[in-house]
Scaffold this motif. Structure first.
Motif, PDB file in Angstrom:
ATOM      1  N   GLN A  80     -52.224 -10.134  22.251  1.00 27.12           N
ATOM      2  CA  GLN A  80     -51.100 -10.033  21.321  1.00 27.12           C
ATOM      3  C   GLN A  80     -50.740  -8.561  21.165  1.00 27.12           C
ATOM      4  O   GLN A  80     -51.542  -7.776  20.678  1.00 27.12           O
ATOM      5  N   LEU A  81     -49.529  -8.199  21.594  1.00 27.19           N
ATOM      6  CA  LEU A  81     -49.106  -6.810  21.492  1.00 27.19           C
ATOM      7  C   LEU A  81     -48.411  -6.569  20.158  1.00 27.19           C
ATOM      8  O   LEU A  81     -47.788  -7.481  19.600  1.00 27.19           O
ATOM      9  N   PRO A  82     -48.497  -5.355  19.615  1.00 26.50           N
ATOM     10  CA  PRO A  82     -47.973  -5.087  18.269  1.00 26.50           C
ATOM     11  C   PRO A  82     -46.455  -5.117  18.229  1.00 26.50           C
ATOM     12  O   PRO A  82     -45.786  -5.005  19.263  1.00 26.50           O
ATOM     13  N   PRO A  83     -45.877  -5.272  17.037  1.00 29.09           N
ATOM     14  CA  PRO A  83     -44.419  -5.367  16.906  1.00 29.09           C
ATOM     15  C   PRO A  83     -43.662  -4.165  17.460  1.00 29.09           C
ATOM     16  O   PRO A  83     -42.499  -4.290  17.835  1.00 29.09           O
ATOM     17  N   GLY A  84     -44.311  -3.010  17.528  1.00 32.20           N
ATOM     18  CA  GLY A  84     -43.626  -1.828  18.028  1.00 32.20           C
ATOM     19  C   GLY A  84     -43.672  -1.656  19.536  1.00 32.20           C
ATOM     20  O   GLY A  84     -43.063  -0.730  20.079  1.00 32.20           O
ATOM     21  N   PHE A  85     -44.381  -2.548  20.232  1.00 29.15           N
ATOM     22  CA  PHE A  85     -44.507  -2.445  21.683  1.00 29.15           C
ATOM     23  C   PHE A  85     -43.282  -3.097  22.323  1.00 29.15           C
ATOM     24  O   PHE A  85     -43.164  -4.316  22.379  1.00 29.15           O
ATOM     25  N   GLY A  86     -42.345  -2.255  22.809  1.00 23.94           N
ATOM     26  CA  GLY A  86     -41.065  -2.760  23.270  1.00 23.94           C
ATOM     27  C   GLY A  86     -40.835  -2.623  24.759  1.00 23.94           C
ATOM     28  O   GLY A  86     -41.711  -2.184  25.518  1.00 23.94           O
ATOM     29  N   PRO A  87     -39.647  -2.998  25.214  1.00 23.26           N
ATOM     30  CA  PRO A  87     -39.324  -2.969  26.646  1.00 23.26           C
ATOM     31  C   PRO A  87     -39.466  -1.602  27.294  1.00 23.26           C
ATOM     32  O   PRO A  87     -39.693  -1.522  28.510  1.00 23.26           O
ATOM     33  N   ASN A  88     -39.340  -0.539  26.519  1.00 24.53           N
ATOM     34  CA  ASN A  88     -39.512   0.796  27.100  1.00 24.53           C
ATOM     35  C   ASN A  88     -40.957   1.074  27.506  1.00 24.53           C
ATOM     36  O   ASN A  88     -41.251   2.090  28.148  1.00 24.53           O
ATOM     37  N   GLN A  89     -41.870   0.148  27.170  1.00 24.61           N
ATOM     38  CA  GLN A  89     -43.275   0.286  27.558  1.00 24.61           C
ATOM     39  C   GLN A  89     -43.685  -0.727  28.633  1.00 24.61           C
ATOM     40  O   GLN A  89     -44.876  -0.941  28.867  1.00 24.61           O
ATOM     41  N   LEU A  90     -42.716  -1.310  29.285  1.00 24.14           N
ATOM     42  CA  LEU A  90     -43.025  -2.306  30.317  1.00 24.14           C
ATOM     43  C   LEU A  90     -43.896  -1.717  31.422  1.00 24.14           C
ATOM     44  O   LEU A  90     -44.786  -2.385  31.950  1.00 24.14           O
ATOM     45  N   ASN A  91     -43.641  -0.464  31.788  1.00 17.17           N
ATOM     46  CA  ASN A  91     -44.437   0.147  32.853  1.00 17.17           C
ATOM     47  C   ASN A  91     -45.910   0.262  32.459  1.00 17.17           C
ATOM     48  O   ASN A  91     -46.805   0.138  33.310  1.00 17.17           O
ATOM     49  N   ILE A  92     -46.171   0.480  31.154  1.00  9.79           N
ATOM     50  CA  ILE A  92     -47.551   0.536  30.674  1.00  9.79           C
ATOM     51  C   ILE A  92     -48.202  -0.832  30.796  1.00  9.79           C
ATOM     52  O   ILE A  92     -49.343  -0.967  31.261  1.00  9.79           O
ATOM     53  N   LEU A  93     -47.473  -1.865  30.377  1.00 10.70           N
ATOM     54  CA  LEU A  93     -47.982  -3.224  30.484  1.00 10.70           C
ATOM     55  C   LEU A  93     -48.225  -3.608  31.943  1.00 10.70           C
ATOM     56  O   LEU A  93     -49.257  -4.195  32.282  1.00 10.70           O
ATOM     57  N   GLU A  94     -47.284  -3.247  32.813  1.00  6.03           N
ATOM     58  CA  GLU A  94     -47.424  -3.605  34.224  1.00  6.03           C
ATOM     59  C   GLU A  94     -48.665  -2.951  34.839  1.00  6.03           C
ATOM     60  O   GLU A  94     -49.414  -3.597  35.582  1.00  6.03           O
ATOM     61  N   ILE A 124     -57.674  -2.275  21.948  1.00  2.00           N
ATOM     62  CA  ILE A 124     -56.923  -2.222  23.201  1.00  2.00           C
ATOM     63  C   ILE A 124     -55.444  -2.475  22.954  1.00  2.00           C
ATOM     64  O   ILE A 124     -54.584  -1.748  23.474  1.00  2.00           O
ATOM     65  N   SER A 125     -55.136  -3.488  22.155  1.00  2.00           N
ATOM     66  CA  SER A 125     -53.745  -3.927  22.005  1.00  2.00           C
ATOM     67  C   SER A 125     -52.961  -3.125  20.972  1.00  2.00           C
ATOM     68  O   SER A 125     -51.836  -2.686  21.243  1.00  2.00           O
ATOM     69  N   HIS A 126     -53.535  -2.915  19.800  1.00  2.00           N
ATOM     70  CA  HIS A 126     -52.791  -2.331  18.694  1.00  2.00           C
ATOM     71  C   HIS A 126     -53.075  -0.846  18.463  1.00  2.00           C
ATOM     72  O   HIS A 126     -52.154  -0.087  18.158  1.00  2.00           O
ATOM     73  N   GLU A 127     -54.328  -0.456  18.584  1.00  2.00           N
ATOM     74  CA  GLU A 127     -54.680   0.926  18.278  1.00  2.00           C
ATOM     75  C   GLU A 127     -54.314   1.878  19.414  1.00  2.00           C
ATOM     76  O   GLU A 127     -53.810   2.978  19.179  1.00  2.00           O
ATOM     77  N   GLN A 128     -54.554   1.452  20.664  1.00  2.00           N
ATOM     78  CA  GLN A 128     -54.271   2.323  21.804  1.00  2.00           C
ATOM     79  C   GLN A 128     -53.114   1.824  22.664  1.00  2.00           C
ATOM     80  O   GLN A 128     -52.689   2.516  23.580  1.00  2.00           O
ATOM     81  N   GLU A 129     -52.596   0.637  22.349  1.00  2.00           N
ATOM     82  CA  GLU A 129     -51.415   0.073  23.015  1.00  2.00           C
ATOM     83  C   GLU A 129     -51.520   0.185  24.542  1.00  2.00           C
ATOM     84  O   GLU A 129     -50.603   0.623  25.229  1.00  2.00           O
ATOM     85  N   LEU A 130     -52.704  -0.222  25.053  1.00  2.00           N
ATOM     86  CA  LEU A 130     -52.981  -0.355  26.489  1.00  2.00           C
ATOM     87  C   LEU A 130     -53.165   0.973  27.215  1.00  2.00           C
ATOM     88  O   LEU A 130     -53.347   0.978  28.435  1.00  2.00           O
ATOM     89  N   LEU A 131     -53.152   2.085  26.510  1.00  2.00           N
ATOM     90  CA  LEU A 131     -53.308   3.394  27.140  1.00  2.00           C
ATOM     91  C   LEU A 131     -54.746   3.892  27.000  1.00  2.00           C
ATOM     92  O   LEU A 131     -55.319   3.850  25.901  1.00  2.00           O
ATOM     93  N   HIS A 132     -55.322   4.343  28.125  1.00  2.00           N
ATOM     94  CA  HIS A 132     -56.670   4.914  28.133  1.00  2.00           C
ATOM     95  C   HIS A 132     -57.688   3.921  27.556  1.00  2.00           C
ATOM     96  O   HIS A 132     -58.528   4.280  26.720  1.00  2.00           O
ATOM     97  N   ALA A 136     -63.000   0.091  27.257  1.00  2.00           N
ATOM     98  CA  ALA A 136     -62.976  -1.084  26.375  1.00  2.00           C
ATOM     99  C   ALA A 136     -62.566  -2.335  27.146  1.00  2.00           C
ATOM    100  O   ALA A 136     -63.093  -3.428  26.897  1.00  2.00           O
ATOM    101  N   THR A 137     -61.637  -2.181  28.083  1.00  2.00           N
ATOM    102  CA  THR A 137     -61.201  -3.326  28.887  1.00  2.00           C
ATOM    103  C   THR A 137     -62.343  -3.845  29.753  1.00  2.00           C
ATOM    104  O   THR A 137     -62.564  -5.060  29.856  1.00  2.00           O
ATOM    105  N   ASP A 138     -63.078  -2.937  30.384  1.00  2.00           N
ATOM    106  CA  ASP A 138     -64.233  -3.364  31.191  1.00  2.00           C
ATOM    107  C   ASP A 138     -65.255  -4.097  30.335  1.00  2.00           C
ATOM    108  O   ASP A 138     -65.806  -5.130  30.752  1.00  2.00           O
ATOM    109  N   ALA A 139     -65.493  -3.579  29.137  1.00  2.00           N
ATOM    110  CA  ALA A 139     -66.478  -4.206  28.251  1.00  2.00           C
ATOM    111  C   ALA A 139     -66.026  -5.601  27.833  1.00  2.00           C
ATOM    112  O   ALA A 139     -66.830  -6.545  27.801  1.00  2.00           O
ATOM    113  N   PHE A 140     -64.728  -5.743  27.529  1.00  2.00           N
ATOM    114  CA  PHE A 140     -64.251  -7.048  27.095  1.00  2.00           C
ATOM    115  C   PHE A 140     -64.212  -8.033  28.258  1.00  2.00           C
ATOM    116  O   PHE A 140     -64.566  -9.211  28.088  1.00  2.00           O
TER     117      PHE A 140
END
Length: 305
Positions: free
Chosen positions: A146-160, A113-121, A125-129
């Motif tokens: 824990q989000l990966p080092p490459g997950f930056g402010p330009n992805q805030l909308n994804i996190l939200e 969820i966090s590193h491989e797909q970076e919260l997209l689709h 997996a989220t329901d299962a967890f």
């Protein structure tokens, strides 16, 4: 914890930065009129610690009993195994059956969820967890993402969007590592506003090589701190003293729950620092400093018994 590892930690300035003024506002706003004392949880990142055999665990203890004895010493654990596999209900029930009713597991979100797909689709997996987390029942503490080092402010909308869709029954803290979150004050405050609105906590990480992640900004009345010790000497205990001073201030301002996890490459040192902190925190929390103590070991008989 390899994140933030340096070759010469003795050269690092470990001073804590000032607390964000917004933290006091958050604590004041969220503190209930019936609030009395904070709930305090201190623990380690693993229970599979063979180095504790003969000190914090009985000598010769089989590995299947490690968790039970761990829960006699500490009241929480940073559960990193869930980062690699979502546990089934039977596994969760076995874990919960090994610990005390007051013990809290803090599971780490799966890397899928966090590193491989970076919260997209990640809906399935989220329901299962989330289902797995609810199986912990009263033994569930705060899960942490824990989000990966490459997950930056330009992805805030994804996190939200991810946080907005998440069930409120799932306690959550977010750990961010991209340096732009911390170098851009506007980005960090936009992030903090989202976390406050979604009732999600921040993870504060105290490591040698990345002092910018030591941001001191709470977005709920829960503090989730990952502390990495290095020198096994007065430097680490001075760092603990600084944290104790900060935590005492937050408690006075209304902090309701504290999770503090102590990492050492040599795990034998973690209980020593936790014991030190427990004794200090007892004076402000009113709680007895239980746990993190070597246990009596059976003494073999001699020819003269």
């Amino acid at each position: 914890m390899d994140f933030g590892k340096v070759r010469h930690p003795e050269e690092i300035n470990f001073e804590l930065p000032p607390a964000s003024p917004a933290t006091q506002l958050v604590l004041t706003r969220l503190t209930s009129a019936t609030y009395l004392k904070p709930k305090i949880y201190l623990g380690c990142p693993t229970w599979a610690n063979k180095d504790w055999l003969g000190t914090y665990y009985p000598a010769g203890l089989p590995a299947k009993d490690f968790l039970h004895y761990y829960s006699q010493q500490f009241n929480t654990i940073e559960l990193n195994t869930t980062h690699y596999r979502i546990p089934d209900q039977t596994t969760v029930a076995k874990w919960c059956g090994a610990v005390t009713p007051e013990f809290k597991f803090c599971p780490k979100w799966p890397k899928q969820i966090s590193h491989e797909q970076e919260l997209l689709h990640v809906e399935s997996a989220t329901d299962a967890f989330c289902t797995a987390l609810l199986h912990f029942k009263e033994n569930l503490g705060v899960s942490f993402l824990q989000l990966p080092p490459g997950f930056g402010p330009n992805q805030l909308n994804i996190l939200e969007k991810f946080l907005t869709d998440l069930p409120r029954a799932i306690p959550l803290a977010i750990e961010l590592r991209h340096p732009d979150w911390f170098s851009d004050p506007i980005a960090f405050e936009e992030l903090s506003a989202v976390l406050e609105a979604c009732e999600v906590s921040t993870v504060i990480t105290d490591v040698a090589g990345r002092r910018n992640v030591l941001h001191q900004r709470l977005t709920t009345a829960t503090a989730f701190i990952r502390f990495n010790g290095y020198l096994h000497n007065t430097t680490d205990y001075a760092r603990a003293d600084a944290w104790l001073e900060q935590l005492t201030t937050w408690m006075e301002q209304g902090l309701q729950t504290l999770y503090f996890f102590v990492h050492y490459e040599e795990i034998i040192h973690s209980p020593k620092l936790i014991r030190y902190m427990l004794e200090k925190l007892a004076t402000v929390s009113g709680l007895p400093p239980e746990g993190a103590m070597p246990i009596p070991q059976p003494v073999q008989g001699s020819l003269f018994d």
